[in-house]
Design an enzyme around this catalytic site. Structure first.
Site, PDB file in Angstrom:
ATOM      1  N   ASP A  37     -16.150 -11.442  -6.892  1.00 42.66           N
ATOM      2  CA  ASP A  37     -17.428 -11.452  -6.189  1.00 42.66           C
ATOM      3  C   ASP A  37     -17.502  -9.779  -7.046  1.00 42.66           C
ATOM      4  OD1 ASP A  37     -19.277 -10.943  -3.862  1.00 42.66           O
ATOM      5  OD2 ASP A  37     -18.413  -9.482  -3.139  1.00 42.66           O
ATOM      6  N   GLY A  86     -20.013  -9.195  -0.813  1.00 42.49           N
ATOM      7  CA  GLY A  86     -18.958  -8.667   0.170  1.00 42.49           C
ATOM      8  C   GLY A  86     -19.592  -8.250   1.760  1.00 42.49           C
ATOM      9  N   ALA A  87     -20.519  -7.761   1.661  1.00 39.68           N
ATOM     10  CA  ALA A  87     -20.662  -6.798   2.355  1.00 39.68           C
ATOM     11  C   ALA A  87     -22.586  -7.550   2.560  1.00 39.68           C
ATOM     12  CB  ALA A  87     -21.446  -4.913   1.964  1.00 39.68           C
ATOM     13  N   ASP A 124       0.962  -1.299  -0.020  1.00 33.42           N
ATOM     14  CA  ASP A 124       0.284   0.352  -0.268  1.00 33.42           C
ATOM     15  C   ASP A 124       0.473   1.176  -0.168  1.00 33.42           C
ATOM     16  OD1 ASP A 124      -1.708   2.506   0.998  1.00 33.42           O
ATOM     17  OD2 ASP A 124      -2.946   0.902   1.178  1.00 33.42           O
ATOM     18  N   HIS A 168     -21.669  -9.909  -5.837  1.00 29.36           N
ATOM     19  CA  HIS A 168     -21.345  -8.699  -5.191  1.00 29.36           C
ATOM     20  C   HIS A 168     -21.866  -9.235  -3.622  1.00 29.36           C
ATOM     21  CE1 HIS A 168     -20.408  -4.007  -5.492  1.00 29.36           C
ATOM     22  NE2 HIS A 168     -20.052  -4.646  -3.733  1.00 29.36           N
ATOM     23  N   CYS A 226     -12.525  -8.969  -4.625  1.00 28.17           N
ATOM     24  CA  CYS A 226     -13.648  -8.587  -3.447  1.00 28.17           C
ATOM     25  C   CYS A 226     -13.848  -7.051  -3.150  1.00 28.17           C
ATOM     26  CB  CYS A 226     -13.635  -9.867  -2.428  1.00 28.17           C
ATOM     27  SG  CYS A 226     -14.440  -9.575  -1.625  1.00 28.17           S
ATOM     28  N   GLU A 257     -22.087  -5.326 -13.641  1.00 29.65           N
ATOM     29  CA  GLU A 257     -22.472  -6.125 -13.103  1.00 29.65           C
ATOM     30  C   GLU A 257     -24.569  -5.627 -12.702  1.00 29.65           C
ATOM     31  OE1 GLU A 257     -21.688  -5.421  -8.662  1.00 29.65           O
ATOM     32  OE2 GLU A 257     -19.060  -5.449  -8.708  1.00 29.65           O
TER      33      GLU A 257
HETATM   34  P1  NAD Z   1     -10.352   1.485   2.460  1.00 28.29           P
HETATM   35  O1  NAD Z   1     -10.042   3.413   1.978  1.00 28.29           O
HETATM   36  O2  NAD Z   1     -10.092   1.720   4.270  1.00 28.29           O
HETATM   37  O3  NAD Z   1      -8.906   1.285   1.954  1.00 28.29           O
HETATM   38  C1  NAD Z   1      -8.302   0.921   0.977  1.00 28.29           C
HETATM   39  C2  NAD Z   1      -7.229   1.328   1.076  1.00 28.29           C
HETATM   40  O4  NAD Z   1      -5.813   1.519   0.017  1.00 28.29           O
HETATM   41  C3  NAD Z   1      -5.731   2.860   1.305  1.00 28.29           C
HETATM   42  O5  NAD Z   1      -5.326   1.980   2.669  1.00 28.29           O
HETATM   43  C4  NAD Z   1      -5.036   2.935   0.096  1.00 28.29           C
HETATM   44  O6  NAD Z   1      -4.104   3.813   0.731  1.00 28.29           O
HETATM   45  C5  NAD Z   1      -5.339   1.746  -0.698  1.00 28.29           C
HETATM   46  N1  NAD Z   1      -4.437   1.825  -1.768  1.00 28.29           N
HETATM   47  C6  NAD Z   1      -4.819   3.398  -2.979  1.00 28.29           C
HETATM   48  N2  NAD Z   1      -4.788   2.846  -4.178  1.00 28.29           N
HETATM   49  C7  NAD Z   1      -4.044   2.196  -3.721  1.00 28.29           C
HETATM   50  C8  NAD Z   1      -2.777   1.204  -5.277  1.00 28.29           C
HETATM   51  N3  NAD Z   1      -2.781   1.918  -5.838  1.00 28.29           N
HETATM   52  N4  NAD Z   1      -2.266   0.575  -4.201  1.00 28.29           N
HETATM   53  C9  NAD Z   1      -2.538   0.075  -3.397  1.00 28.29           C
HETATM   54  N5  NAD Z   1      -2.829  -0.021  -2.441  1.00 28.29           N
HETATM   55  C10 NAD Z   1      -4.012   1.329  -2.394  1.00 28.29           C
HETATM   56  O7  NAD Z   1     -11.012   1.054   1.997  1.00 28.29           O
HETATM   57  P2  NAD Z   1     -11.728  -0.512   2.569  1.00 28.29           P
HETATM   58  O8  NAD Z   1     -13.209   0.086   3.203  1.00 28.29           O
HETATM   59  O9  NAD Z   1     -11.096  -1.107   3.042  1.00 28.29           O
HETATM   60  O10 NAD Z   1     -12.518  -0.962   1.182  1.00 28.29           O
HETATM   61  C11 NAD Z   1     -11.635  -1.489   0.243  1.00 28.29           C
HETATM   62  C12 NAD Z   1     -12.641  -1.935  -1.282  1.00 28.29           C
HETATM   63  O11 NAD Z   1     -13.467  -3.080  -0.841  1.00 28.29           O
HETATM   64  C13 NAD Z   1     -13.121  -0.676  -1.633  1.00 28.29           C
HETATM   65  O12 NAD Z   1     -12.964  -0.638  -3.128  1.00 28.29           O
HETATM   66  C14 NAD Z   1     -14.564  -0.481  -1.911  1.00 28.29           C
HETATM   67  O13 NAD Z   1     -15.339  -0.325  -2.409  1.00 28.29           O
HETATM   68  C15 NAD Z   1     -14.505  -2.564  -1.465  1.00 28.29           C
HETATM   69  N6  NAD Z   1     -15.687  -2.828  -0.778  1.00 28.29           N
HETATM   70  C16 NAD Z   1     -16.460  -3.793  -1.524  1.00 28.29           C
HETATM   71  C17 NAD Z   1     -17.244  -4.361  -0.480  1.00 28.29           C
HETATM   72  C18 NAD Z   1     -18.280  -5.901  -1.196  1.00 28.29           C
HETATM   73  O14 NAD Z   1     -19.348  -6.125  -1.559  1.00 28.29           O
HETATM   74  N7  NAD Z   1     -17.374  -6.435  -2.210  1.00 28.29           N
HETATM   75  C19 NAD Z   1     -17.797  -4.453   0.410  1.00 28.29           C
HETATM   76  C20 NAD Z   1     -17.113  -3.242   1.283  1.00 28.29           C
HETATM   77  C21 NAD Z   1     -15.488  -2.701   0.933  1.00 28.29           C
HETATM   78  C1  MLT Z   2     -19.293  -1.105  -0.197  1.00 28.44           C
HETATM   79  O1  MLT Z   2     -19.006  -0.242  -0.721  1.00 28.44           O
HETATM   80  O2  MLT Z   2     -19.832  -1.144   0.801  1.00 28.44           O
HETATM   81  C2  MLT Z   2     -20.419  -2.701  -0.977  1.00 28.44           C
HETATM   82  O3  MLT Z   2     -19.841  -2.245  -2.354  1.00 28.44           O
HETATM   83  C3  MLT Z   2     -20.996  -3.108  -0.398  1.00 28.44           C
HETATM   84  C4  MLT Z   2     -22.982  -3.379  -1.068  1.00 28.44           C
HETATM   85  O4  MLT Z   2     -23.150  -1.631  -0.855  1.00 28.44           O
HETATM   86  O5  MLT Z   2     -23.452  -4.193  -0.852  1.00 28.44           O
END
Ligand code: NAD
Ligand code: MLT
Length: 529
Positions: free
Chosen positions: A257, A282-283, A172, A280, A231, A262
């Protein structure tokens, strides 16, 4: 009139109920609307709550004339056009962290399913086949897990990887290695992570920089037979490159996921035998959905009821305590800005916002946003809010500078605003009195105390006897009641400042009579809402 909230995606009924039970709120829960349907109704609402299905595009925002807030029940806000929302003055709030555990656990579910071919074996068994030799898996213990993105979810995944006795590598560029040791994460370069990991999992936001982060070039750097998991967001993996790598054997599995589109329109990956895919999810846990649904409902309620902005993605983040302490200073900034905007003439060029004493203990950016809002509101057509005020000022060629000063003043906390136009430079300063009353205390270095609300007459006059008598009799003639009168003078200076608080607006003819008084240099009516 009630505050109208549209919940356009499947948000937890507990969150919806919280708003429905709030006095003065009128909630519409309607999911599955097409963009034209949403565009048609959005103009009636003060707030919109979404998950990821609804896309809040510039076109939707164009129709959202009343909209003040968008709440995202979840983390990613890539379904909301943030620049367009900010330009429209709409606060965008999300619930970061509310579904991190759910997303991390789902990542681990995909990883273990990949290691043991769970979904493929399950599908075969359902189809009547008993395949034991075909689905020999691998153990996770002792394998290397590469976590790209060490934010909330990445760290939760890393923690769980350690619990499964894996070696965990992390990459990161925006996180320092400090603190990662205690989580058992070995922070390395991206190339090292790709070269050494048996499982690579991505947890970054989708931005222009992270799009296709795992492309053909990155896959070529991976261990032969590695497995990748996404994910986080569709588009972080180049789906075509992953398909080719699964076909060639460079990758031996992929857990997905999220997808470019989508539901996915290109079915090659979801139907590939080495892919484990979920829609999708994940949450999608009961706990996470209640958490994010209730949390976003509370944030929307608090903002619409009392202006508290928590976890806004287009406004500096503040906790509740900081917000409570800062809001009187922001209010002061807004009123001083409004005063400046009305007493200065000429094209605005630069606004300087400086805090002194105890006011310097808080972030200055929100105060600068409030001051810019106050400054522009009387002169700009259309909605000005905290979130668009600085961008609006800059688009009009006004530079906003903010800072703190250690200089001592007569007040425990002081805020000073200086506006430079192409005609003059004017400074106003204020403080907050006990009971959170904003108070003007200085104009252009001259001490003068005045309230900062309602109708004021701001007068620059010669410092000679009889000025106030002349103005008073004109106001009396026109039936305007004087509520307060303040004078500011600098000893030895010929000019003075008078601020007269009046109970009603001063009619134009009275104003022109005041202007014609020989002692009056200039008079401006000010109205501070
Ligand atoms: P977060 O902001 O806490 O963490 C993201 C991290 O990515 C940060 O630490 C940032 O420094 C780092 N980052 C940014 N650019 C980067 C790069 N080029 N290389 C490496 N690291 C980099 O976010 P989070 O809450 O941990 O969420 C992460 C991802 O998961 C997001 O894309 C979010 O939308 C997704 N998400 C998906 C689901 C789902 O349902 N599948 C659920 C929740 C979140
Ligand atoms: C998110 O970014 O929180 C996820 O994609 C979760 C969702 O909305 O289902």
């Amino acid at each position: 009139m009630s505050i109208r909230v549209l919940v356009a995606d499947n948000v937890s009924p507990k969150g919806v109920a919280l708003l429905e039970e709030t006095e003065g709120f009128d909630v519409t829960f309607k999911t599955g609307m097409t963009p034209p349907e949403l565009a048609e109704v959005i103009g009636d609402y003060d707030a919109l709550i979404v998950r990821s299905a609804t896309k809040v595009t510039p076109d939707i925002l164009e129709h959202a004339k009343k909209l003040r807030a968008i709440g995202r029940a979840g983390t990613g806000v890539d379904n909301i056009d943030l620049p367009a929302a900010s330009n429209a003055g709409v606060v965008v709030m999300n619930t970061p962290g509310g579904n991190s555990v759910a997303a991390a656990e789902h990542t681990i579910a995909l990883m273990t399913a990949l290691a043991r071919n769970v979904s493929q074996a399950n599908a075969d068994l359902r189809a009547g086949q008993w395949e034991r030799k075909k689905y020999v898996g691998i153990e996770i213990e002792g394998k290397t897990l590469g976590v790209i993105g060490l934010g909330r979810i990445g760290r939760e995944v890393a923690r769980r990887g350690r619990g499964l006795r894996m070696e965990v590598l992390g990459y990161d560029p925006f996180v320092s290695g400090d603190g990662m040791d205690s989580l058992g994460i070995d922070v390395v370069t991206l190339d090292e992570l790709l070269a050494k990991s048996d499982f690579v999992t991505i947890h970054v936001p989708k931005t222009d920089d992270t799009k296709n982060l795992i492309n053909a070039e990155a896959i070529a750097k991976m261990k032969k037979g590695a497995r990748v998991i996404n994910c986080a967001r569709g588009g972080l993996l180049d789906e075509g490159a992953v398909f080719d790598a699964l076909e060639s054997g460079q990758l031996s599995g992929c857990g997905l996921d999220v997808f470019d589109a989508e539901p996915p329109t290109d079915r090659r990956l979801v139907e590939h035998p080495a892919v484990v895919a979920t829609p999708h999810l994940g949450a999608s846990t009961v706990e996470a959905q209640v958490r994010v649904g209730v949390e976003i409902a509370q944030k929307i309620r608090d903002y619409l009821q009392s202006g508290v902005i928590l976890d806004a993605v287009n406004f500096p983040s503040m906790d509740r305590e900081t917000h409570a302490a800062m809001s009187p200073v922001m209010e002061l900034g807004e009123r001083l800005g409004s005063l400046l905007g009305q007493i200065c003439s000429g094209g605005m060029k630069r606004l300087e916002v400086r805090s002194y004493g105890t006011f310097g203990e808080y972030p200055i950016k929100p105060v600068a946003m409030a001051a810019s809002k106050g400054l522009l509101q009387p002169v700009v057509h259309g909605a000005v809010s905290y979130v668009n005020s600085i961008a609006l000022a800059q688009s009009r060629g006004v530079t906003i500078e903010e800072g703190r000063s250690n200089e001592n003043t007569d007040y425990s906390g002081l805020l000073r605003l200086t506006l430079t136009t192409d005609e003059s430079t004017t400074t106003v300063a204020g403080t907050v009195l006990t009971g959170n009353y904003p108070r003007l205390v200085e104009v252009d270095g001259t001490p003068i105390e005045s309230s900062l609300d309602g109708h004021l007459l701001f007068i620059r006059n010669r410092d000679v006897p009889g000025v106030i008598g002349g103005i008073g009799s004109i106001l009396g003639d026109t039936g305007v009641n004087i509520a307060g009168l303040q004078l500011g003078r600098v000893t030895g200076d010929e000019a003075a400042i008078s601020i007269i608080a009046v109970d009603s607006p001063v009619p134009a003819d009275a104003l022109s009579r005041i202007e014609q008084l020989p002692e009056v240099l200039s008079v401006t009516t000010v109205s501070i809402p």
